[in-house]
Design an enzyme around this catalytic site. Structure first.
Site, PDB file in Angstrom:
ATOM      1  CE  LYS A   1      -1.604   1.471   4.165  1.00 31.53           C
ATOM      2  NZ  LYS A   1      -1.369   2.867   4.570  1.00 31.53           N
ATOM      3  CG  ASN A   2       2.395   2.601   3.511  1.00 32.13           C
ATOM      4  OD1 ASN A   2       1.224   2.914   3.291  1.00 32.13           O
ATOM      5  ND2 ASN A   2       2.838   2.330   4.726  1.00 32.13           N
TER       6      ASN A   2
ATOM      7  NE  ARG B   1       0.494  10.453  10.357  1.00 31.01           N
ATOM      8  CZ  ARG B   1       0.097   9.366   9.662  1.00 31.01           C
ATOM      9  NH1 ARG B   1      -1.115   8.893   9.816  1.00 31.01           N
ATOM     10  NH2 ARG B   1       0.916   8.792   8.801  1.00 31.01           N
ATOM     11  N   PRO B   2       2.947  16.304  11.607  1.00 30.34           N
ATOM     12  CG  PRO B   2       5.108  16.782  12.301  1.00 30.34           C
ATOM     13  CD  PRO B   2       3.951  15.866  12.573  1.00 30.34           C
TER      14      PRO B   2
ATOM     15  NE  ARG C   1       1.589  12.388   6.895  1.00 27.95           N
ATOM     16  CZ  ARG C   1       2.012  13.414   7.616  1.00 27.95           C
ATOM     17  NH1 ARG C   1       1.138  14.127   8.306  1.00 27.95           N
ATOM     18  NH2 ARG C   1       3.276  13.744   7.663  1.00 27.95           N
TER      19      ARG C   1
ATOM     20  NE  ARG D   1      -6.636   4.500   6.289  1.00 23.59           N
ATOM     21  CZ  ARG D   1      -6.267   5.730   6.590  1.00 23.59           C
ATOM     22  NH1 ARG D   1      -6.586   6.239   7.753  1.00 23.59           N
ATOM     23  NH2 ARG D   1      -5.554   6.453   5.745  1.00 23.59           N
TER      24      ARG D   1
ATOM     25  CB  CYS E   1      -3.751   5.911  11.201  1.00 21.56           C
ATOM     26  SG  CYS E   1      -4.582   4.534  10.396  1.00 21.56           S
TER      27      CYS E   1
END
Ligand code: EPZ
Length: 421
Positions: free
Chosen positions: A22-23, A122-123, A93, A398, A117
């Protein structure tokens, strides 16, 4: 509402097949925006994040078609410069990758702030640092990030203060057409970064060093579409390895690149579980007896944070005490409260969890609060006494395609129940 119902105590045996990563697929799908043509992608995991990325591209004017269980055609010729729908972008994200892609293709981007998530803060400051390093003007307007390339992006040297996967992806995509050369220092080294570079180079980009912490992108004038096969999902593979170790049995985890999993394999072997590595599969053999260990999560090739919750579940059943220190996400411990409902003895101090092993967990009604926390609850339930009900399946879906079906295929008693509410 969908939930998994899991009856514990069944050993796992046989072959389980890993889907595409997925990533790795997400950056590549958004990178298709750069080449204005028909791309054919293979080994794409049809998980909800991928479906959402397809909806985002369609909303921008692309034609996206799923041609089989894991093949996808993405035609980006008709994409126009516009703001992607916030209701889509805010859920994931990876939609931040839109900024780099739209900036590279159109010289401008307007993207709502990302969701995903929730592990706490989460900058995206390193993404912004990268875009500004290429000469883009960045502003925040009504909760959206606006980027403007002015007279065109110019390559530069960008040092990342955090070895951020997302920032590395975004800068790589944004800099493909930039004048001159871009150097990313302290770049993320995850295999999905190399997959993205391989895809872009096949489309005509000129990128070297991906997979190391120094990546060079020499600007080119245009890209053409291509056909590409996504690498296997190392985290799904690791999840299945830990499930086999925890439930006991002998399982072959197939369709993988074992080199991507060396840290996970080494840590699993430290527990005393049997791990044999072959060309494209790993065999895990477990008699349910294994030792506690110490884990510290760290950017690749360190121990992956995305395997932390799964190992925690396993180590509840280990002999002795284990500790897990989380070096990436301060909010990663949200699974602990749910494991405690099953009888786990876990103490958290700062960014570390201390797990007292050897206590039999008991099936309970628990809820997944993020993707890997959900995977951890499934693993704990596989070895628990009695039956567990796990809600929050939408988080698990997800990143895991047909998780229940795949686990049933090796002997797990796990069923997806949808009570329609
Ligand atoms: C990616 O998230 C993955 N998501 C995450 O996997 C994974 O946990 C994470 O990388 C770390 O490996 C996708 O690939 C879609 P980061 P990302 O930017 O890119 C800090 C899963 O389970 N940071 O590498 O958002 C940040 O706070 C998901 O599949 C900044 O400070 O992670 C964190 O501490 C969950 N500023 C560290 O860097 C920034 O601008 C790593 O974050 C960006 C990040």
């Amino acid at each position: 509402m969908k939930k998994f119902v899991v009856r514990g105590g069944f050993r796992l045996n046989g072959d389980i097949y890993v889907s595409g990563m997925k990533n790795a697929a997400l950056p590549i799908i958004f990178a298709c925006i750069l080449n204005k043509g028909k791309n054919i992608l293979h080994n794409v995991p049809w998980v909800s994040d991928i479906m959402l990325s397809a909806d985002i591209l369609r909303a921008l004017g692309a034609k996206v078609e799923r041609t089989s269980d894991d093949d996808m055609i993405i035609d980006t010729e008709s994409i126009v410069s516009q703001c992607a729908p916030y209701e889509y972008v805010s859920k994931m994200r990876a939609s931040t990758y839109l900024i780099g892609a739209m900036l590279a293709r159109f010289g401008e981007a307007m993207v709502g702030m990302p969701g995903g998530c929730d592990f706490g803060d989460r900058p995206i400051d390193q993404h912004v640092k990268g875009f500004e390093g290429l000469g883009a003007k960045i502003s925040f307007v009504d909760g959206s990030l606006r980027a403007d390339a002015g007279d065109g992006l110019v390559g530069g040297s960008i040092y990342l203060d955090a070895a951020s996967v997302g920032a590395t992806v975004n800068i790589m995509i944004a800099s493909v057409f930039a004048k001159g050369t871009t150097v990313i220092l302290n770049a993320a080294c995850e295999p999905h970064i190399a997959d993205l570079a391989n895809f872009l180079n096949r489309c005509g980009a000129d990128i070297c060093g991906a997979g190391t912490n120094k990546i060079k992108i020499h600007g080119v004038s245009e890209l053409h579409p291509c056909e590409y096969t996504i690498s296997p999902d190392m985290i799904e593979a690791g999840t299945f390895m830990v499930a086999a170790a925890t439930a006991g049995g002998c399982v072959n985890i197939r369709n993988i690149i074992p080199e991507h999993l060396e840290t996970v394999t080494a840590k699993l072997a430290e527990t005393g579980v049997g791990v044999e590595v072959f060309d494209d599969y790993i065999t895990v053999t477990s008699n349910n007896k294994f030792r506690g260990v110490t884990i510290k999560t760290w950017p690749y090739p360190g121990f992956p944070t995305d395997m932390h919750p799964q190992f925690s579940a396993m180590l509840c059943y280990a002999e002795g005490i284990s500790t897990i220190s989380e070096g990436i996400w301060e909010g990663r411990f949200r699974y602990v409260s749910e494991l405690k409902k099953m009888g786990a003895m876990i103490d958290i101090s700062g960014n570390s969890a201390r797990i007292m092993g050897g206590l039999p967990l008991v099936g309970a009604t628990v809820g997944a609060m993020d993707l890997r926390a959900g995977a951890a609850l499934v693993i704990a339930a596989l070895a628990a006494k009695g039956t567990s009900e796990i809600s929050g399946v939408e988080y698990i879906e997800r990143g895991y395609y047909e998780l229940d079906k795949k686990l049933r295929g090796i002997g797990a008693e796990i069923y997806l129940v949808d009570d329609g509410q």
